[in-house]
Design an enzyme around this catalytic site. Structure first.
Site, mmCIF file in Angstrom:
data_model
loop_
_atom_site.group_PDB
_atom_site.id
_atom_site.type_symbol
_atom_site.label_atom_id
_atom_site.label_comp_id
_atom_site.label_asym_id
_atom_site.label_seq_id
_atom_site.Cartn_x
_atom_site.Cartn_y
_atom_site.Cartn_z
ATOM 1 N N THR B 313 0.845 -1.202 0.000
ATOM 2 C CA THR B 313 0.000 0.000 0.000
ATOM 3 C C THR B 313 0.875 1.246 0.000
ATOM 4 O OG1 THR B 313 -1.621 -1.209 1.289
ATOM 5 C CG2 THR B 313 -1.908 1.168 1.204
ATOM 6 N N GLY B 314 1.923 1.210 0.847
ATOM 7 C CA GLY B 314 2.818 2.370 0.916
ATOM 8 C C GLY B 314 3.483 2.641 -0.416
ATOM 9 N N TRP B 316 2.761 1.694 -3.335
ATOM 10 C CA TRP B 316 1.833 1.999 -4.424
ATOM 11 C C TRP B 316 1.666 3.510 -4.582
ATOM 12 C CZ3 TRP B 316 -2.793 4.634 -4.894
ATOM 13 C CH2 TRP B 316 -3.491 4.425 -6.090
ATOM 14 N N HIS B 317 1.765 4.236 -3.439
ATOM 15 C CA HIS B 317 1.559 5.682 -3.480
ATOM 16 C C HIS B 317 2.736 6.429 -4.088
ATOM 17 C CE1 HIS B 317 -1.730 4.638 -0.815
ATOM 18 N NE2 HIS B 317 -2.264 5.793 -1.140
ATOM 19 N N GLY B 318 3.865 5.787 -4.199
ATOM 20 C CA GLY B 318 4.998 6.471 -4.819
ATOM 21 C C GLY B 318 6.276 5.694 -4.598
#
Lengths: 103, 463
Positions: B313-314, B316-318
């Site tokens: 999840t982390g 995926w954001h950048g």
């Protein structure tokens, strides 16, 4: 399409009307080249070529062109400044924005 | 093209709506939506439209292949190959520079860092297509036989560039067979205008204030300024993202599609677990259904499974370490809440658990904002008074006074207050009448703000 509620039709009509009016006026109204207020030349209509499209310069310039030559631009800018003033409480001395404060 | 631009609102959208509603046949409508969606994407990513087409054709073929070999090991190979290909594209375009940088750092090598620009929306459409092949493999949906229909699902412009992550199973029927009625279109217009207002009138202003304070060096920041800065970023990221989701859901409705909700007042949550059930719901449920549960969920290796999900999840954001830290931070909190913290929070008064969540989220956004971890920690030190900075600032007092109505209004809009008032007080004709007036005002005000973005008084003299 089912027969809808009259207020919903008015709602859609108003919103679509505003958008289509903006679109039509943008196409029809003559465009200024210069902004007297801003003392600058406004963005001119970009010319489309394969290269300018692929390197995104066309889309970027068209964005600027639409913003610079949007119908009633001056009035919208005045509305924006009214809106900014309405965001809070302003008294005479607050009008000067303080940028650098020595801490 | 972004939704919150004059070009989109006053050129692209009216043309698309007129074209779409000028034909009655669903097949033609789908063709119009497909062509306009591809134009929409090509406008922002002229070259990487090829990648979108390539990625879609891979998954289209995989879907058919998996269905053909259902029940055999070949179907399994098919789904694995589809996931590998999708993730390879995502890694190549999104994470290659990050990987090279870290390899260079760890092994002291000097590989040239590739200069790859991130194709818009790749993180969203890759996940959409992964969900499609996996769902075909799980027999939740039938493979789509027509490429144009499949491409329409992937490229549908309302959700293409910034989500929500729409699963094929949710809209397969709607693509083939949908009806539009006046109520739905009216709802869609309303939702679009609300989203536009969130983005233009709230997120952009909050973003301006957030940058003003968070970009300063922590030595020249007072404690209240630091709190104001992070509070503004907290508002910005919510209104920006939920505004974009609202616009997507609204546009979907205008063309007869019903997307699932993506945000549900996340800041009223009372635990990190609840926050993630209300924040970017389509991403959370994607990781739950396609990573966490297949890994074994909470039945075995719960902690490791959670860490994997939150690491993903982390990142995926950048492609940066701060996002990984931000993801794992939530992973650990959610694990603790599952084990001990949750029971304690339940017993505490609502206000206390609510304050706990807000502090937890604000600390999280600090990690999210600063790509440099040292800057994040320096900011946190100022925030919690460990940096011996002065407390108040005259500049902040003036900014807060000048914008006090806006600030109070923005904070209230994070809560369901207006929704509750609307449901209890404004009913029937009164509500519908006020809705029209409010929406006209929002649209005109947004136009004014967008027009003024190009307003550069006396900045440069070109003549």
């Amino acid at each position: 399409m089912k027969k809808g509620n009259i207020s919903e039709i008015i709602h859609i009509g108003c919103m679509v009307g505003i958008v289509i009016m903006g679109f039509t006026l943008f196409i029809l109204l003559p465009k200024d080249n210069i902004s007297e207020n801003e003392k600058r030349q406004l963005t001119t209509s970009p010319s489309l070529s394969v290269e300018s499209f692929l390197n995104k310069s066309y889309s970027k310039q068209l964005d600027l062109y639409v913003n610079d030559t949007f119908p009633f631009r001056e009035q919208f800018i005045a509305l924006n400044s009214f809106y900014n003033n309405a965001k809070g409480i302003r008294s005479g001395t607050d009008e000067i924005q303080i940028y650098n404060i020595q801490k | 093209m972004v939704f919150s631009s004059l070009l989109f609102i006053y050129l692209f959208l009216p043309i698309t709506i007129i074209l779409y509603y000028s034909v009655k046949n669903r097949k033609f409508r789908n063709i119009i939506l497909l062509v306009t969606s591809l134009c929409f994407y090509a406008w922002g990513e002229p070259i990487w439209t090829v990648l979108l087409l390539f990625s879609s054709s891979i998954d289209y073929c995989h879907g058919l292949y998996i269905e053909r070999f259902h029940g055999t090991k070949w179907a399994k190979y098919g789904v694995v190959s589809s996931i590998i290909l999708n993730l390879s594209l995502l890694i190549a375009f999104k994470y290659s520079a990050f990987i090279y940088e870290n390899v260079n750092l760890i092994f002291n090598t000097s590989f040239q860092i590739p200069n790859v620009t991130l194709p818009i929306g790749i993180s969203f459409y890759t996940f959409q297509t992964i969900s499609y092949t996996v769902d075909v493999y799980r027999r939740k949906v039938q493979a789509q036989r027509k490429f144009s229909t499949f491409l329409l699902y992937v490229s549908l412009f309302p959700q293409l560039v910034a989500g929500p992550i729409v699963r094929y199973s949710d809209i397969a029927i709607q693509i083939e067979n949908r009806t539009t009625n006046i109520s739905q279109i009216s709802d869609g217009v309303n939702r679009f205008v609300i989203g536009l207002g969130k983005k233009v009138l709230l997120a952009n202003t909050a973003g301006h204030f957030a940058t003003m304070f968070m970009e300063r060096s922590s030595e020249s920041l007072t404690v209240t300024e630091a709190w104001f800065g992070i509070l503004m970023f907290t508002l910005q990221i919510y209104f920006d993202f939920s505004g974009y989701s609202d616009m997507a859901i609204g546009l979907g409705k205008i063309f007869g599609f019903e997307y699932k909700e993506n945000f549900n007042y996340p800041y009223v949550s009372q635990s990190a677990t609840e926050f993630w059930r209300r924040w970017h719901i389509s991403l959370g449920s994607f990781f739950r259904d396609y990573v966490y549960i297949p890994l074994g969920g909470n039945r075995k290796n719960e902690f490791i499974n959670l860490m994997i999900v939150w690491f993903l999840t982390g990142i995926w954001h950048g492609a940066s370490w701060n996002f990984i830290v931000w993801g794992l931070y939530f992973g650990v909190l959610i694990y603790l809440e599952k084990k001990i913290l949750g029971k304690i929070l339940e017993k505490l008064p609502r206000i206390v658990s609510h304050c706990y969540l807000l502090v937890v989220v604000i600390i999280g956004w600090t990690f999210f904002y600063f790509t440099n971890m040292n800057e994040a920690f320096a900011y946190l030190k100022v925030l919690f008074g460990f940096a011996n900075q002065s407390f108040v600032s005259t500049e902040l007092n003036i900014i807060v006074t000048n914008n006090i109505f806006w600030i109070v209004f923005a904070i209230l809009l994070c809560t369901p207050l207006i929704k509750v008032i609307r449901e209890k007080v404004c009913k029937g004709a009164m509500y519908k009448g006020s809705l029209i007036i409010v929406n006209i005002m929002i649209l005109i005000l947004c136009t004014a703000v967008l027009v003024s973005e190009s307003y550069n008084p006396f900045l440069y003299f070109r003549f």
